[in-house]
Design a protein around this motif. Structure first.
Motif, PDB file in Angstrom:
ATOM      1  N   LEU A   1       0.661  -1.087  -0.022  1.00  0.00           N
ATOM      2  CA  LEU A   1      -0.099   0.239  -0.088  1.00  0.00           C
ATOM      3  C   LEU A   1       0.884   1.337  -0.120  1.00  0.00           C
ATOM      4  O   LEU A   1       0.677   2.250  -0.755  1.00  0.00           O
ATOM      5  CB  LEU A   1      -1.002  -0.109   1.295  1.00  0.00           C
ATOM      6  N   GLU A   2       1.956   1.204   0.943  1.00  0.00           N
ATOM      7  CA  GLU A   2       2.920   2.533   0.992  1.00  0.00           C
ATOM      8  C   GLU A   2       3.584   2.656  -0.525  1.00  0.00           C
ATOM      9  O   GLU A   2       3.814   3.822  -0.680  1.00  0.00           O
ATOM     10  CB  GLU A   2       3.494   2.369   1.941  1.00  0.00           C
TER      11      GLU A   2
ATOM     12  N   ALA B   1       0.468   3.379  -3.470  1.00  0.00           N
ATOM     13  CA  ALA B   1      -0.767   4.332  -3.300  1.00  0.00           C
ATOM     14  C   ALA B   1      -0.196   5.792  -3.921  1.00  0.00           C
ATOM     15  O   ALA B   1      -0.960   6.389  -4.624  1.00  0.00           O
ATOM     16  CB  ALA B   1      -1.240   4.657  -1.862  1.00  0.00           C
TER      17      ALA B   1
ATOM     18  N   PHE C   1      -8.330   3.419  -2.321  1.00  0.00           N
ATOM     19  CA  PHE C   1      -7.245   2.747  -3.016  1.00  0.00           C
ATOM     20  C   PHE C   1      -6.955   1.223  -2.238  1.00  0.00           C
ATOM     21  O   PHE C   1      -6.683   0.287  -3.013  1.00  0.00           O
ATOM     22  CB  PHE C   1      -5.857   3.539  -2.762  1.00  0.00           C
ATOM     23  N   THR C   2      -7.167   1.158  -0.846  1.00  0.00           N
ATOM     24  CA  THR C   2      -6.985   0.020  -0.094  1.00  0.00           C
ATOM     25  C   THR C   2      -7.807  -0.859  -0.806  1.00  0.00           C
ATOM     26  O   THR C   2      -7.490  -2.258  -0.988  1.00  0.00           O
ATOM     27  CB  THR C   2      -7.283   0.251   1.378  1.00  0.00           C
ATOM     28  N   ASP C   3      -9.301  -0.699  -1.066  1.00  0.00           N
ATOM     29  CA  ASP C   3     -10.186  -1.680  -1.479  1.00  0.00           C
ATOM     30  C   ASP C   3      -9.793  -1.840  -2.877  1.00  0.00           C
ATOM     31  O   ASP C   3     -10.301  -3.100  -3.444  1.00  0.00           O
ATOM     32  CB  ASP C   3     -11.543  -0.739  -1.526  1.00  0.00           C
ATOM     33  N   ARG C   4      -9.353  -0.971  -3.640  1.00  0.00           N
ATOM     34  CA  ARG C   4      -8.951  -1.271  -5.217  1.00  0.00           C
ATOM     35  C   ARG C   4      -7.695  -2.176  -5.185  1.00  0.00           C
ATOM     36  O   ARG C   4      -8.201  -3.172  -6.042  1.00  0.00           O
ATOM     37  CB  ARG C   4      -8.553   0.214  -5.731  1.00  0.00           C
ATOM     38  N   LEU C   5      -6.821  -2.041  -4.449  1.00  0.00           N
ATOM     39  CA  LEU C   5      -5.890  -3.025  -4.286  1.00  0.00           C
ATOM     40  C   LEU C   5      -6.304  -4.369  -3.996  1.00  0.00           C
ATOM     41  O   LEU C   5      -5.889  -5.539  -4.415  1.00  0.00           O
ATOM     42  CB  LEU C   5      -4.769  -2.616  -3.456  1.00  0.00           C
ATOM     43  N   LEU C   6      -7.077  -4.559  -2.881  1.00  0.00           N
ATOM     44  CA  LEU C   6      -7.859  -5.734  -2.499  1.00  0.00           C
ATOM     45  C   LEU C   6      -8.525  -6.493  -3.413  1.00  0.00           C
ATOM     46  O   LEU C   6      -8.313  -7.716  -3.870  1.00  0.00           O
ATOM     47  CB  LEU C   6      -8.398  -5.820  -1.014  1.00  0.00           C
TER      48      LEU C   6
END
Length: 226
Positions: A2-3, A6, A39-44
């Motif tokens: 994420l870091e 993002a 973005f967290t949901d997009r990555l997951l």
């Protein structure tokens, strides 16, 4: 992850918005419509799709958004993941980003490669799209895309090549993706392939190993048993 990803995603998004507006933003950051997916949901969602093959429509139901939102999300994040490269087993911090990196690593470390084409079922391309029939894979009677995947002797993925329509033969991908040239430049690299890459084994018999050909129907019974 994420870091690392993002900021790159946010920069790409701002660049796209700047091009769409034709200039700098006119309102403060955060104004306007809110993102349906952070973005967290997009990555997951992208990782779940790549790992489990969950359809875009199913992910859209889980997140309460349109299917087109999920499709756009996966398209954006997948490019970020591809640019990040593939992790090398037992080599923390090292990544393979190109086919040249892969063969250089196999040459230096003495890794015997496994090469195969993987298939993923996709939605049927819209009517009127040029090359629409190229996605129909005859063996499975489905619309698919194929990717040439490389792994080591333990089956651990090292690299995944260019995505191509499902109808394209594996041997055609060898020529278009530059795999044969890499074997010429790295004569000590060895690989095992399946029947689809028979032409590669014929061209590089000292480097590429393929299964024996199936005997003809009228061949002696002993050849069939062998």
């Amino acid at each position: 992850m994420l870091e690392e990803l993002a900021p790159k995603w946010e920069a790409a998004r701002e660049s796209a918005l700047h091009e769409r507006r034709g200039g700098n933003r006119r309102r403060a950051a955060g104004a306007g419509p809110k993102q349906r997916l952070v973005f967290t949901d997009r990555l997951l969602a992208t990782l779940v799709h790549l790992r489990l093959g969950l359809p875009h429509a199913a992910l859209a139901e889980l997140y309460g958004v349109d299917r087109s939102t999920v499709s756009g999300t996966i398209r954006e994040v997948r490019s970020l993941l591809a640019a990040r490269g593939f992790a090398i087993p037992d080599r923390p911090g090292m990544r393979l980003r190109t086919l040249e990196d892969l063969f250089a690593y196999a040459d230096a470390e003495g890794v015997e490669l496994r090469i195969d084409g993987t298939e993923v079922q996709v939605r049927r391309p819209r009517a009127g799209r040029p090359g629409r029939k190229a996605f129909v894979y005859g063996k499975k009677k489905q619309n698919t895309i194929k990717t040439t995947t490389f792994s080591d002797g333990q089956g651990r993925t090292l690299f995944s090549g260019a995505v191509r329509p499902g109808r394209m033969h594996d041997q055609t991908a060898v020529r278009t993706e530059g795999i044969a040239e890499q074997f010429r430049w790295h004569p000590t690299v060895r690989a095992e392939v399946d029947e689809g890459y028979r032409g590669l084994a014929n061209e590089f018999p000292a480097q590429v190993s393929a299964p024996p050909r199936k005997p003809k129907d009228d061949a002696p019974l002993g050849e069939h048993h062998a």
